[in-house]
Write a protein that holds these residues in place. Structure first.
Motif: not given
Length: 293
Positions: A140-149, A179-184
């Motif tokens: 549902a497009g929320l993976g990056e939010v979770a990974v950042f946190l 968090g940003m680099l992990t999201c990348a």
């Protein structure tokens, strides 16, 4: 039956920088506060590594039984390739979660940060329900939010809290950057999989944004941490040492903005992990150096 080499590949070792990096940065912040806690640092690393391997096996299992990995460009998946049974991969995921939980409870007991047991439970639940369950949030497009946190503020600041106590501003800013680099890393992975995820009905953020905007997002996530390094460097000049990792961002950002697709993005994924690890090592050095600078 999967071979040992296939199990190692299924654990996705290229993603391990996402586990090691927040612990490095958090431990660097603790050392910068004058606290040396090698046992706590080792336990934090065990928590992070086992959790990342666990979530990789959990994703392999959940995506595999849904058929999402039937047509795959990236590294081999155990269930999708039928190298291992779904039950075996699920058991491996739960075993890794168990190791993470035991290490986490031990760490909490040593640090007496008992409230972090709840945080650990949320992390394990987040790892499973990323692609597991009836309504996985990764679909549902929320993976990056979770990974950042989870891999930014939670992992970095949790490492600090269990070693030296309340984190300072440099640690908080560094946690955001991690968090940003992990999201990348995740964005590079999901950019590669846009065609197959779209066909499988997996609505990642990359699918929702589309190819062009996902590439722009990747570049922003890969470069913004260096802006944060400069910002915190105005307060503690040793933090500027992280800028030495900037050359590591050139090749992957150029490839993504240049339109790399398919297997070319597998290389980008690896290079982004190296970027994350390189920036984190240098930032940890800067955090320690700041104590004397």
């Amino acid at each position: 039956m999967a071979t040992p080499a296939q199990w190692v590949q299924g654990a996705r070792p290229r993603t391990l920088p996402t586990a090691v990096s927040p612990v490095l940065v958090g431990t660097g912040a603790a050392l910068g506060d004058g606290v040396v806690a090698p046992v706590n640092a080792a336990l934090a690393l065990l928590v992070a590594v086992s959790l990342v391997i666990g979530v990789n096996f959990a994703n392999d299992y959940s995506d595999g039984i849904r058929g999402t990995d039937d047509e795959r460009v990236g590294p081999m998946r155990l269930v999708g390739s039928k190298a291992a049974s779904p039950e075996a991969v699920r058991t491996a995921a739960f075993a890794c979660f168990g190791v993470s939980a035991l290490a986490g409870i031990t760490l909490v007991a040593l640090s007496e940060q008992w409230w972090m047991i709840a945080v650990g439970a949320v992390c394990i639940a987040g790892a499973w329900f990323y692609t597991g369950g009836r309504r996985p949030y990764g679909y549902a497009g929320l993976g990056e939010v979770a990974v950042f946190l989870f891999f930014g503020p939670v992992a970095v600041l949790g490492t600090v809290l269990t070693q030296s106590g309340a984190p300072g501003a440099p640690a908080v800013v560094s946690a955001v950057a991690v968090g940003m680099l992990t999201c990348a890393v995740l964005v590079a992975n999901n950019l590669r999989d846009i065609p197959t995820d779209t066909a499988a009905g997996k609505r990642t953020l990359a699918v929702l944004l589309g190819d062009t905007d996902t590439r722009r997002l990747y570049a922003a996530l890969a470069l913004a941490p260096f802006v944060l390094s400069v910002a915190i460097g105005l307060r503690s000049w040793p933090m500027l040492v992280a800028l030495a990792a900037l050359p590591l961002a050139v090749a992957p950002v150029r490839s993504v903005l240049g339109g790399a697709q398919g297997r070319a993005l597998v290389a980008v994924l690896g290079r982004t992990g190296v970027l994350l690890l390189g920036w984190s090592v240098l930032t940890a050095v800067g955090l320690v150096w700041g104590r004397f600078g």
